[in-house]
Design an enzyme around this catalytic site. Structure first.
Site, mmCIF file in Angstrom:
data_model
loop_
_atom_site.group_PDB
_atom_site.id
_atom_site.type_symbol
_atom_site.label_atom_id
_atom_site.label_comp_id
_atom_site.label_asym_id
_atom_site.label_seq_id
_atom_site.Cartn_x
_atom_site.Cartn_y
_atom_site.Cartn_z
ATOM 1 N N GLY A 153 -7.163 10.212 9.678
ATOM 2 C CA GLY A 153 -5.722 10.313 9.400
ATOM 3 C C GLY A 153 -5.027 8.967 9.355
ATOM 4 O O GLY A 153 -5.615 7.922 9.646
ATOM 5 N N ARG A 156 -1.905 4.261 11.191
ATOM 6 C CA ARG A 156 -0.875 3.207 11.235
ATOM 7 C C ARG A 156 -0.071 3.175 9.937
ATOM 8 O O ARG A 156 0.498 2.149 9.580
ATOM 9 C CB ARG A 156 -1.515 1.860 11.494
ATOM 10 C CG ARG A 156 -2.669 1.532 10.554
ATOM 11 C CD ARG A 156 -3.168 0.167 10.835
ATOM 12 N NE ARG A 156 -4.398 -0.106 10.118
ATOM 13 C CZ ARG A 156 -4.959 -1.282 10.058
ATOM 14 N NH1 ARG A 156 -4.382 -2.296 10.667
ATOM 15 N NH2 ARG A 156 -6.072 -1.477 9.421
ATOM 16 N N LYS A 176 2.501 0.436 5.968
ATOM 17 C CA LYS A 176 1.242 0.292 6.713
ATOM 18 C C LYS A 176 1.463 -0.728 7.820
ATOM 19 O O LYS A 176 1.910 -1.846 7.547
ATOM 20 C CB LYS A 176 0.118 -0.162 5.786
ATOM 21 C CG LYS A 176 -1.216 -0.325 6.522
ATOM 22 C CD LYS A 176 -2.356 -0.473 5.550
ATOM 23 C CE LYS A 176 -3.653 -0.755 6.279
ATOM 24 N NZ LYS A 176 -4.762 -0.939 5.340
ATOM 25 N N GLY A 189 -1.605 1.117 16.039
ATOM 26 C CA GLY A 189 -0.704 1.472 14.942
ATOM 27 C C GLY A 189 -0.184 0.268 14.161
ATOM 28 O O GLY A 189 0.626 0.416 13.253
ATOM 29 N N ARG A 253 -7.187 11.623 -0.647
ATOM 30 C CA ARG A 253 -8.525 11.029 -0.735
ATOM 31 C C ARG A 253 -9.577 12.106 -0.513
ATOM 32 O O ARG A 253 -9.233 13.239 -0.147
ATOM 33 C CB ARG A 253 -8.650 9.932 0.303
ATOM 34 C CG ARG A 253 -8.208 10.453 1.642
ATOM 35 C CD ARG A 253 -7.682 9.449 2.630
ATOM 36 N NE ARG A 253 -6.364 8.919 2.381
ATOM 37 C CZ ARG A 253 -6.006 7.683 2.726
ATOM 38 N NH1 ARG A 253 -6.863 6.887 3.314
ATOM 39 N NH2 ARG A 253 -4.785 7.250 2.494
ATOM 40 N N ASP A 323 -13.003 8.457 3.436
ATOM 41 C CA ASP A 323 -11.559 8.452 3.720
ATOM 42 C C ASP A 323 -10.859 7.334 2.952
ATOM 43 O O ASP A 323 -9.623 7.311 2.880
ATOM 44 C CB ASP A 323 -11.287 8.304 5.224
ATOM 45 C CG ASP A 323 -12.027 7.137 5.842
ATOM 46 O OD1 ASP A 323 -13.261 7.082 5.701
ATOM 47 O OD2 ASP A 323 -11.380 6.265 6.446
ATOM 48 N N ASN A 324 -11.625 6.421 2.379
ATOM 49 C CA ASN A 324 -11.031 5.330 1.613
ATOM 50 C C ASN A 324 -11.247 5.507 0.110
ATOM 51 O O ASN A 324 -11.005 4.587 -0.659
ATOM 52 C CB ASN A 324 -11.611 3.991 2.052
ATOM 53 C CG ASN A 324 -11.137 3.608 3.445
ATOM 54 O OD1 ASN A 324 -10.116 4.101 3.910
ATOM 55 N ND2 ASN A 324 -11.864 2.728 4.114
HETATM 56 P P1 AMP Z 1 -9.784 1.884 7.760
HETATM 57 O O1 AMP Z 1 -11.094 1.294 8.153
HETATM 58 O O2 AMP Z 1 -8.680 0.881 7.611
HETATM 59 O O3 AMP Z 1 -9.899 2.786 6.594
HETATM 60 O O4 AMP Z 1 -9.302 2.780 8.989
HETATM 61 C C1 AMP Z 1 -10.049 3.861 9.464
HETATM 62 C C2 AMP Z 1 -9.192 4.710 10.354
HETATM 63 O O5 AMP Z 1 -8.748 3.942 11.490
HETATM 64 C C3 AMP Z 1 -7.935 5.254 9.714
HETATM 65 O O6 AMP Z 1 -7.702 6.522 10.251
HETATM 66 C C4 AMP Z 1 -6.879 4.279 10.149
HETATM 67 O O7 AMP Z 1 -5.589 4.821 10.132
HETATM 68 C C5 AMP Z 1 -7.329 3.957 11.562
HETATM 69 N N1 AMP Z 1 -6.858 2.654 12.032
HETATM 70 C C6 AMP Z 1 -7.271 1.434 11.631
HETATM 71 N N2 AMP Z 1 -6.616 0.468 12.308
HETATM 72 C C7 AMP Z 1 -5.757 1.083 13.151
HETATM 73 C C8 AMP Z 1 -4.805 0.642 14.115
HETATM 74 N N3 AMP Z 1 -4.598 -0.642 14.363
HETATM 75 N N4 AMP Z 1 -4.095 1.577 14.791
HETATM 76 C C9 AMP Z 1 -4.287 2.881 14.556
HETATM 77 N N5 AMP Z 1 -5.175 3.365 13.674
HETATM 78 C C10 AMP Z 1 -5.908 2.488 12.973
HETATM 79 MG MG MG Z 2 -8.644 3.755 5.471
#
Ligand code: AMP
Ligand code: MG
Length: 569
Positions: A153, A156, A176, A189, A253, A323-324
């Site tokens: 989900g 952030r 973001k 976040g 996604r 998820d990406n």
């Molecule tokens: P990502 O690798 O950026 O696609 O992130 C994978 C998951 O981790 C997603 O659900 C993001 O929202 C969550 N996420 C990444 N960095 C943070 C953060 N600093 N605080 C909260 N959630 C995060």
């Molecule tokens: Mg992501």
């Protein structure tokens, strides 16, 4: 000729094997156009941010059930797609780092002068919301590095609402780095300045390279402190929190559907797929019994196209988790991405990716892996016969990918006709580039710059530095003759060839060292380099004095080899 035809074919097969063989729909719905007409826009851009509003009636919150729990704490969410979450304002003073005047004027109908207005900066940092906005964080899941990770989900990110612009296009605006949400898991976040600059610059750079992507309107930074252990080696540092105001036609996604299938929420799954088809896939007939197969076929095709485009500019996404991977096949989520400097197919931009799962050369295969997960996610909506049809579609992926790849690489070499041996021409060139370590971007540029006359005489000046490196390869002379013969057979003038190549091959890409230079300065509150790079990458195909003076088309400095990027952001 030291290389015969069979050798070329074998080599091409090896390289394709190595690659694993491996547009966003612009649906303008009737209701959006009608609404647009009612809005009676003047042709002028909005010059005062307080005159700018969201058309609330189109909010996703009207179409889908929202989490009834409005308290913002980390939890497992069920039976909804969104949770209502207000951005958490930054505590310290916020500064505007940069904005995209193209997004402001062509997407948001805003004159660039708005970016300097206090309300806009507050909006972009999450401390001011138009009264119509219903901010939402999206619940999705995903396969991370090959394994099901369950609920992820927007941990952030917060979608502020959808904006209908003067062209009748609906864009979802998102912050973001705007604070914790129910999906933050162990995260804070927030997003740090370095990763936010990279996301801001790369999304705009990709757009101007004509590659489907989310966009970035603005980036702001604060003095709020965020600890990050950049290389996960027990050395956390305090960094500054930043926020990016980004946009997409949709942020749905593969993981948006996966979580619904995994948790048996099939009614909601159907509702979401129907919504996506209706709003983003205008070519699909909503009444067609095979619409879900058609949807799958579209996503498979567009994902193959997107990945072929990545390969064509030497882009490695870095974290190709489901998820990406956007259902609209746009790039979302710029994390530890990288562009190739020297051509190295095994390039892995993310130092946290120990096994090189998401290397440049693996991307086409990973696309197929992710599309298989999409097939599983929509399978509850399919009959047995339709499941078989989606199997057949997925089997076509490699062929579709290869066709798109060859279409682009032909253009990269100035070829306007098709010949079966073109695959060898490309494969041998790439093999020579790999073995000489010639620069991916500039080799194609240089081949487009040199005249055929000079090429035939091997008269390659040192200024054409990437081609100068390539010519040291023992196959170069044979390849060059093969290329010259091929161009001769298509009956185009050298000038036509050069024009096509110049339009296809970017001269400037967001090299890691360029981004790093901008980040180092920005950390000292000097945002000039971020703005300069944005300016240059807005026109990546044309020679620009400012870019040449900054050495952006030269061999990267030796210190760039030491640069590392990780998942930490
Ligand atoms: P990502 O690798 O950026 O696609 O992130 C994978 C998951 O981790 C997603 O659900 C993001 O929202 C969550 N996420 C990444 N960095 C943070 C953060 N600093 N605080 C909260 N959630 C995060
Ligand atoms: Mg992501």
């Amino acid at each position: 000729m030291i290389l015969d035809h069979n050798y070329f074919s074998t080599l091409w097969i090896i390289i394709l094997f190595h690659f694993g063989y491996c547009s966003i729909c612009n649906k303008r719905n009737v209701y959006t156009i009608n609404h647009f007409r009612q809005k009676c826009y003047t042709s002028e851009l909005i010059t005062d941010f307080k005159d700018w509003t969201f058309p609330n009636s189109f909010s996703l919150s009207k179409h889908f059930p929202i989490d009834l729990e409005e308290r913002n704490y980390v939890r497992k969410v069920k039976d909804v797609l969104f949770s209502k979450v207000y951005p958490t304002p930054l505590k310290t003073q916020v500064q505007l780092v940069a904005f995209s005047s193209d997004v402001l004027s062509n997407v948001l109908d805003l004159d660039s002068c708005v970016a300097k207005q206090a309300n806009f900066v507050k909006f972009a940092s999450g401390s001011f919301l138009p009264s119509e906005s219903i901010p939402l964080s999206h619940r999705y899941g995903g396969h991370q590095f090959g394994y099901w990770a369950d609920q992820l989900g927007d941990g952030r990110a917060v979608s502020l609402g959808e904006y209908l612009n003067r062209y009748g296009d609906l864009w979802e605006l998102q912050l973001k780095g705007s604070g914790k949400t129910p999906y933050s898991r162990r995260g804070d976040g927030r997003a740090v300045l370095r990763s936010s600059i990279r996301e801001f610059l790369c999304s705009e750079a990709m757009y101007h390279l004509n590659i489907p992507t989310s966009r970035a309107a603005a980036i702001v930074v604060s003095d709020d402190e965020v600890p990050r252990d950049m290389f996960y080696d027990g050395h956390p540092q305090i960094e500054r929190a930043a926020v990016v105001l980004r946009l997409a036609k949709s942020w749905f996604r593969i993981g948006s559907l996966e979580i619904l299938e995994k948790s048996g929420e099939i009614e909601l799954l159907k509702q979401l797929v129907d919504f996506i088809i209706k709003h983003h896939f205008p070519s699909i007939n909503e009444g067609d019994v095979d619409k879900y197969v058609d949807f799958y076929w579209n996503v498979v095709n567009q994902t193959a196209s997107l990945i072929a485009l990545w390969q064509s500019v030497g882009f490695a996404h870095g974290v190709c988790n489901t998820d990406n991977f956007s259902l609209l096949s746009i790039i979302i989520d710029y994390g530890p991405f990288g562009f190739l400097d020297e051509y190295n197919p095994g390039f892995v931009p993310n130092t946290s990716d120990d096994e090189g799962r998401y290397s440049y050369e693996n991307q086409p295969d990973i696309g197929k892996f992710n599309l298989k997960k999409l097939q599983t996610a929509i399978s509850p909506l399919l009959t047995e016969k339709q499941k078989q049809s989606t199997d057949d579609v997925l089997k076509q992926y490699s062929v579709i990918y290869k066709t798109k790849f060859m279409d682009i690489f032909r253009r990269k070499l100035g070829l306007i006709t098709e010949e079966s041996d073109d695959e060898n021409l490309v494969a041998i060139l790439l093999k020579m580039m790999e073995e000489t370590g010639s620069d991916f971007t500039m080799t194609f540029c240089n081949i487009g710059e040199i005249s055929l006359n000079n090429l035939s005489k091997n008269n390659i000046s040192k200024n054409l530095w990437a081609l100068f490196t390539l010519k040291k390869h023992k196959w170069f002379k044979d390849w060059k003759n093969m290329y010259l013969d091929r161009i001769k057979r298509q009956n185009t003038s050298d000038r036509q060839r050069q024009i096509l190549m110049k339009q296809t091959n970017p001269r400037y890409i967001l090299r890691n060292w360029m981004a790093q230079l901008a980040i180092t300065k920005a950390e000292k509150n000097d945002f000039s380099e971020v703005r300069k790079i944005l300016r240059i990458l807005t026109d990546p195909f044309s020679i620009q004095k400012e870019a040449e003076d900054s050495h952006y088309a030269l061999k990267p400095p030796s210190w760039s080899k030491q640069l590392k990027v990780s998942c930490s952001s």
